[in-house]
Design a protein around this motif. Sequence first.
Motif, short mmCIF file in Angstrom:
data_model
loop_
_atom_site.label_atom_id
_atom_site.label_comp_id
_atom_site.label_asym_id
_atom_site.label_seq_id
_atom_site.Cartn_x
_atom_site.Cartn_y
_atom_site.Cartn_z
N ALA A 255 0.84 -1.27 0.00
CA ALA A 255 0.05 0.11 0.14
C ALA A 255 0.99 1.18 -0.03
N CYS A 256 1.95 1.31 0.78
CA CYS A 256 2.94 2.37 0.70
C CYS A 256 3.62 2.59 -0.57
N THR A 257 3.93 1.53 -1.26
CA THR A 257 4.68 1.57 -2.44
C THR A 257 3.33 2.20 -3.52
N ARG A 258 2.15 1.77 -3.48
CA ARG A 258 1.20 2.12 -4.50
C ARG A 258 0.87 3.83 -4.34
N LEU A 259 0.93 4.05 -2.94
CA LEU A 259 0.63 5.61 -2.62
C LEU A 259 1.84 6.39 -3.22
N ALA A 260 2.98 6.03 -2.97
CA ALA A 260 4.24 6.85 -3.28
C ALA A 260 4.13 6.83 -4.95
N GLU A 261 3.86 5.84 -5.75
CA GLU A 261 3.83 5.90 -7.06
C GLU A 261 2.71 6.79 -7.48
N ARG A 262 1.77 6.95 -7.00
CA ARG A 262 0.58 7.86 -7.41
C ARG A 262 0.91 9.22 -7.16
N ILE A 263 1.51 9.42 -5.95
CA ILE A 263 1.96 10.87 -5.82
C ILE A 263 3.18 11.29 -6.73
N SER A 264 4.00 10.54 -6.97
CA SER A 264 5.15 10.69 -7.91
C SER A 264 4.85 11.06 -9.16
N GLY A 265 3.37 10.37 -9.68
CA GLY A 265 2.97 10.47 -11.01
C GLY A 265 1.67 11.85 -11.19
N GLN A 266 1.70 12.39 -9.92
CA GLN A 266 0.65 13.59 -10.08
C GLN A 266 1.15 14.81 -10.67
N SER A 267 0.16 15.69 -11.38
CA SER A 267 0.76 16.94 -11.96
C SER A 267 1.09 17.78 -10.97
N PRO A 268 2.07 18.64 -11.17
CA PRO A 268 2.41 19.68 -10.14
C PRO A 268 1.52 20.55 -9.70
N PRO A 269 1.03 20.34 -8.56
CA PRO A 269 -0.27 21.47 -8.12
C PRO A 269 0.33 22.68 -8.03
N ALA A 270 1.56 23.07 -7.91
CA ALA A 270 1.78 24.74 -7.66
C ALA A 270 1.38 25.30 -8.87
N ALA A 271 1.76 24.72 -10.00
CA ALA A 271 1.58 25.33 -11.24
C ALA A 271 0.22 25.65 -11.55
N ALA A 272 -0.65 24.54 -11.38
CA ALA A 272 -1.83 24.74 -11.55
C ALA A 272 -2.72 25.71 -10.68
N ALA A 273 -2.39 25.68 -9.38
CA ALA A 273 -2.85 26.69 -8.36
C ALA A 273 -2.57 28.00 -8.72
N ALA A 274 -1.22 28.39 -9.39
CA ALA A 274 -1.01 29.69 -9.76
C ALA A 274 -1.90 30.16 -10.66
N ASP A 275 -2.03 29.35 -11.74
CA ASP A 275 -2.89 29.71 -12.87
C ASP A 275 -4.17 30.09 -12.44
N LEU A 276 -4.87 29.32 -11.46
CA LEU A 276 -6.32 29.44 -10.80
C LEU A 276 -6.39 30.74 -10.13
N VAL A 277 -5.33 31.28 -9.34
CA VAL A 277 -5.14 32.36 -8.55
C VAL A 277 -5.05 33.58 -9.50
N ASP A 278 -4.14 33.41 -10.72
CA ASP A 278 -3.95 34.58 -11.51
C ASP A 278 -5.16 34.91 -12.50
N ALA A 279 -5.77 33.87 -12.55
CA ALA A 279 -7.24 34.07 -13.35
C ALA A 279 -8.06 35.01 -12.87
N LEU A 280 -7.84 35.51 -11.38
CA LEU A 280 -8.52 36.25 -10.82
C LEU A 280 -8.34 37.70 -10.81
N ARG A 281 -7.14 37.84 -11.34
CA ARG A 281 -6.56 39.29 -11.52
C ARG A 281 -7.62 40.24 -12.25
N GLY A 282 -7.90 41.08 -11.88
CA GLY A 282 -8.86 42.17 -12.39
C GLY A 282 -10.37 42.10 -12.09
#
Length: 383
Positions: free
Chosen positions: A341-368
Amino acid sequence: LGLEFHGLGTDESFESAVHDPALWRPATAFRTIARHMKPMLSESYDVLARLYVPGETVCLASSLAFSARVAQEALGLPVATGHLQPSSFASVEAPPYMGMPVTRHSPLLLRRIAIRIADAFFDAIFAPTINELRSDVGLSPIRRVWSRWWHSPQCVIALFPDWYCPLRTDWPPQTHQLGFPLYDQGDVDPMPGPLLDFLHETDPPVVFAPGSGNAQAERFFRAGMTACQLTGRRAVLLTRYREQLPPDLPPGVIHVEYAPFGALLRRSAALVHHGGIGTAAQGMAAGIPQVVMPMAFDQPDNARRLSALGVANWLSPRAFSGARVAQALERLLGDAAVRDACTRLAERISGQSPPAAAAADLVDALRGTDGQAMAVEGARRER
């Protein structure tokens, strides 16, 4: 990192908060947070008002950043709310654990009652302080802080993956679910040299981390050292408050004030901690089993989710003894299903899209955008 910083409060007020014995008790934890943050609410609102430039400024606010929501409604500041843990979301569909024996399998009426009780609890603690600031800036009072108000009507970012907690149909419709952030300062605070030397010796250690702001973990560390003596395992004790530890540590035990979890946990056998979402996520990313001693806030809910995922055991603070921690460690470390189970979760996390870039886009879309208009529209829809 080159970011401009505006501090709130004083060193003395911070130390007073972290040394307050009521901070880590389930019945008093949120009241303690509210009491210590009250003097800073107006101060943080004034900082936001001073920094806000219409058309240019956007704000990413954490769950308890109430001044940002007030500034959104009073000034028009565009705000995205970022929640790190599932317990930040009220859900009749699948209630988070709130100290009551209510789950998604409980009768619907019982789930609704549980949410109302939790709402009333939060309102009693936080609404008076929030409404005092709102009155000062000409806004009407609010209620239902937890289930409704602390979510920005413009954008809500859930910073945990759907396999940890799926997006619920009764969460705010403006919610965007991303992955765990996992930032650990490793790029600016490298691993201490003595710890690197320790990790290169013999077998991987068990890491004990009660939370970076926990100045009251003497019993936690004492039980941890006893557990390692009983199991013959080495230990890393992480705390900025050295006074919690004995002057002389036993052989095979090292203390460090800070270490980047990403590098440390990959070289460790297991993680024993308080159940904070950041620590839990780092443990899953490293693929190691966890023993959790949840105390307050989101910790009990996280402990149960980790257990359900098959990567952790949890012990209440009252049951957290050296012998029981030793038993939990040996059981987890000797179980092939836990390792898988530990190995499976580590693999899922390593394969996730980087959340920081997506979060930055969501926040920046609020500009104005006009945060005030969205807040008014959001309140109208709720009514």
